[in-house]
Design an enzyme around this catalytic site. Structure first.
Site, PDB file in Angstrom:
ATOM      1  N   TRP A  77       0.777  -1.261   0.148  1.00 56.42           N
ATOM      2  CA  TRP A  77      -0.029  -0.066   0.106  1.00 56.42           C
ATOM      3  C   TRP A  77       0.936   1.341  -0.019  1.00 56.42           C
ATOM      4  O   TRP A  77       0.688   2.130  -0.729  1.00 56.42           O
ATOM      5  CB  TRP A  77      -0.857  -0.132   1.228  1.00 56.42           C
ATOM      6  CG  TRP A  77      -2.229  -0.976   1.031  1.00 56.42           C
ATOM      7  CD1 TRP A  77      -2.216  -2.034   1.826  1.00 56.42           C
ATOM      8  CD2 TRP A  77      -3.058  -1.226  -0.087  1.00 56.42           C
ATOM      9  NE1 TRP A  77      -3.233  -2.965   1.400  1.00 56.42           N
ATOM     10  CE2 TRP A  77      -3.798  -2.441   0.131  1.00 56.42           C
ATOM     11  CE3 TRP A  77      -3.202  -0.514  -1.066  1.00 56.42           C
ATOM     12  CZ2 TRP A  77      -4.851  -2.810  -0.699  1.00 56.42           C
ATOM     13  CZ3 TRP A  77      -4.068  -0.953  -2.147  1.00 56.42           C
ATOM     14  CH2 TRP A  77      -5.084  -1.960  -1.865  1.00 56.42           C
ATOM     15  N   ASP A 102      -1.625   6.696   6.174  1.00 49.08           N
ATOM     16  CA  ASP A 102      -2.578   5.962   5.709  1.00 49.08           C
ATOM     17  C   ASP A 102      -2.973   4.826   6.958  1.00 49.08           C
ATOM     18  O   ASP A 102      -2.259   3.663   7.029  1.00 49.08           O
ATOM     19  CB  ASP A 102      -2.326   5.220   4.716  1.00 49.08           C
ATOM     20  CG  ASP A 102      -3.064   4.125   3.894  1.00 49.08           C
ATOM     21  OD1 ASP A 102      -4.313   4.019   4.608  1.00 49.08           O
ATOM     22  OD2 ASP A 102      -2.883   3.365   2.898  1.00 49.08           O
ATOM     23  N   LYS A 106     -12.486  -1.559   6.670  1.00 47.44           N
ATOM     24  CA  LYS A 106     -11.376  -2.417   7.547  1.00 47.44           C
ATOM     25  C   LYS A 106     -11.788  -2.574   8.999  1.00 47.44           C
ATOM     26  O   LYS A 106     -12.251  -3.447   9.704  1.00 47.44           O
ATOM     27  CB  LYS A 106      -9.955  -1.978   7.355  1.00 47.44           C
ATOM     28  CG  LYS A 106      -9.518  -1.837   6.011  1.00 47.44           C
ATOM     29  CD  LYS A 106      -9.522  -2.811   5.144  1.00 47.44           C
ATOM     30  CE  LYS A 106      -9.026  -2.516   3.752  1.00 47.44           C
ATOM     31  NZ  LYS A 106      -7.944  -1.973   3.488  1.00 47.44           N
TER      32      LYS A 106
HETATM   33  C1  LIG Z   1      -7.367  -1.526   1.985  1.00 46.16           C
HETATM   34  C2  LIG Z   1      -6.342  -0.575   2.079  1.00 46.16           C
HETATM   35  C3  LIG Z   1      -6.097   0.498   1.025  1.00 46.16           C
HETATM   36  C4  LIG Z   1      -7.064   0.616  -0.337  1.00 46.16           C
HETATM   37  O1  LIG Z   1      -8.081   0.882   0.195  1.00 46.16           O
HETATM   38  P1  LIG Z   1      -9.337   1.365  -0.879  1.00 46.16           P
HETATM   39  O2  LIG Z   1     -10.442   1.692   0.002  1.00 46.16           O
HETATM   40  O3  LIG Z   1      -9.753  -0.034  -1.528  1.00 46.16           O
HETATM   41  O4  LIG Z   1      -8.851   2.265  -1.831  1.00 46.16           O
HETATM   42  C5  LIG Z   1      -4.869   1.240   1.063  1.00 46.16           C
HETATM   43  N1  LIG Z   1      -4.188   1.305   2.192  1.00 46.16           N
HETATM   44  C6  LIG Z   1      -4.353   0.277   2.967  1.00 46.16           C
HETATM   45  C7  LIG Z   1      -3.175   0.295   4.431  1.00 46.16           C
HETATM   46  C8  LIG Z   1      -5.336  -0.732   3.073  1.00 46.16           C
HETATM   47  O5  LIG Z   1      -5.303  -1.448   4.163  1.00 46.16           O
END
Ligand SMILES: *Cc1c(COP(=O)(O)O)cnc(C)c1O
Length: 361
Positions: free
Chosen positions: A102, A172, A196
């Site tokens: 990511w 993030d 999540k």
């Molecule tokens: C799931 C995830 C993403 C991507 O998220 P989307 O909502 O599908 O764009 C980005 N960064 C992390 C750390 C993630 O767990």
């Protein structure tokens, strides 16, 4: 009703009391004559739901006054673009610490709008550790430093917040948002997709220090990704994902009832601790991540013999344990232990793993 133990990485398990509240609020919310799905986002019933969610999130996370809380769309992936488009300003580049898939993607997206300098990345190319701060090559003129506190695919988590960084810290938090207390003051911007740990898919939470919005955005910045527009209109510049916003509000309430982030962090530490302790005690299973960087949210492991993977997953499913297949890019297994996954789920998983090792070892 028979609910399984859900270890999905996202969308993922939601707290049962939240689902029951959603059911109770359908087809009519609080005597309004209609459900949340059908309400105008400009009318008072929904405005009160949205407002309360914002208040509860601020309380839960301890968001200081000098920060906006924004509810946006497009997932963390949209933020990969929104962050540089909003924050590069007069700067030529931003720094990225890459510890997994990511953070790598975030850096690549930034590269479309400016330069993404890689400040650190594991030298061996494997995502099994967090490079120590002393190894980072930081640019004092960077627009910001971006990192990913929890890498969902590799199961690698920072157990510390970078200190002494002289540029705004951007994180993030998608897969560890609201899983433990965080000192918001130390960040310039935090973002997280809700699916999540904080609700249903479709809404993304952004917490941003107000003064960062004085920077001049890229002229091509789409209005829906403009933090200034979103902040000026209480995240209702256009139609927001109303139902997902409402579900996140219920999750924030549930977390406050669990003793807030301190309370849930203690439960999360017990859950991941129990699973890692078992994996470490049994040669049949291996977790490749450095012990100082093991994720409390996403526990990855492989079996001694990968040919047994399909058997393992099929047996797990029969035992009511689902969502354990590792990400397609790495294989093996992954148990995501988000806030809504109960301790009993981990206990049942460990029992299943013990029995599988005994009969297949
Ligand atoms: C799931 C995830 C993403 C991507 O998220 P989307 O909502 O599908 O764009 C980005 N960064 C992390 C750390 C993630 O767990």
């Amino acid at each position: 009703m028979s609910r399984v133990f859900n270890f999905n990485a996202g969308p993922a398990a939601l707290p049962l009391p939240v689902l029951e509240q959603v059911r109770e609020d359908l087809p009519e919310w609080h005597g309004c004559g209609m459900s949340v799905l059908e309400m105008s986002h400009r009318a008072e019933p929904f405005l009160s739901i949205a407002r309360q969610a914002g208040i509860d999130l601020r309380k839960l996370l301890g968001v200081p006054d000098g920060y906006h809380v924004l509810f946006m769309q497009g997932g963390a992936t949209a933020q990969f673009a929104a962050v540089p488009m909003n924050l590069l300003g007069e700067h030529r580049s931003a720094d990225y610490v890459v510890t997994g898939t990511w953070s790598q993607k975030a850096a690549e997206e930034c590269g479309k709008y400016g330069q993404a300098r890689i400040a650190a990345r594991p030298a061996d190319g494997r995502f099994t550790r967090v490079p120590p701060h002393a190894e980072w090559k930081l640019d004092p003129d960077a627009a910001y430093l971006h990192y990913t506190p929890n890498e969902t695919i590799a199961g690698v988590e920072f157990h510390w917040v970078p200190e002494g960084i002289n540029v705004p810290l951007v994180a993030d938090f998608s897969s560890s948002f609201l899983s433990h207390p965080v000192d918001v003051k130390r960040f310039g911007l935090i973002y997280a997709g809700a699916q999540k740990n904080a609700g249903a898919a479709g809404i993304t939470i952004v917490v941003v220090r107000k003064e960062l919005l004085d920077r001049k955005p890229l002229t091509q910045l789409p209005k829906v990704l403009d933090y200034r527009e979103m902040a000026a209109r209480d995240s209702m510049m256009n139609t927001p994902p109303t139902f997902a916003w409402y579900v996140s509000g219920l999750v924030f309430r549930w977390l406050l009832d669990q003793g807030g982030l301190e309370g849930i962090a203690a439960v999360n530490a017990r859950k991941s601790g129990q699973l890692y302790d078992y994996i470490d005690s049994e040669a049949f299973y291996v977790n490749p991540v450095d012990k100082t960087a093991r994720s409390r949210m996403n526990v990855v492991f492989t079996l001694a013999d990968a040919a047994r993977d399909a058997d393992f997953l099929a047996g797990a499913k029969r035992a009511g344990l689902v969502g354990l297949k590792g990400h397609r890019s790495v294989g093996g297994m992954r148990a995501s232990l988000y806030n809504a996954v109960p301790e009993e789920a981990v206990k049942t998983l460990v029992e299943y793993m013990r029995e599988f090792a005994r009969t297949h070892g």
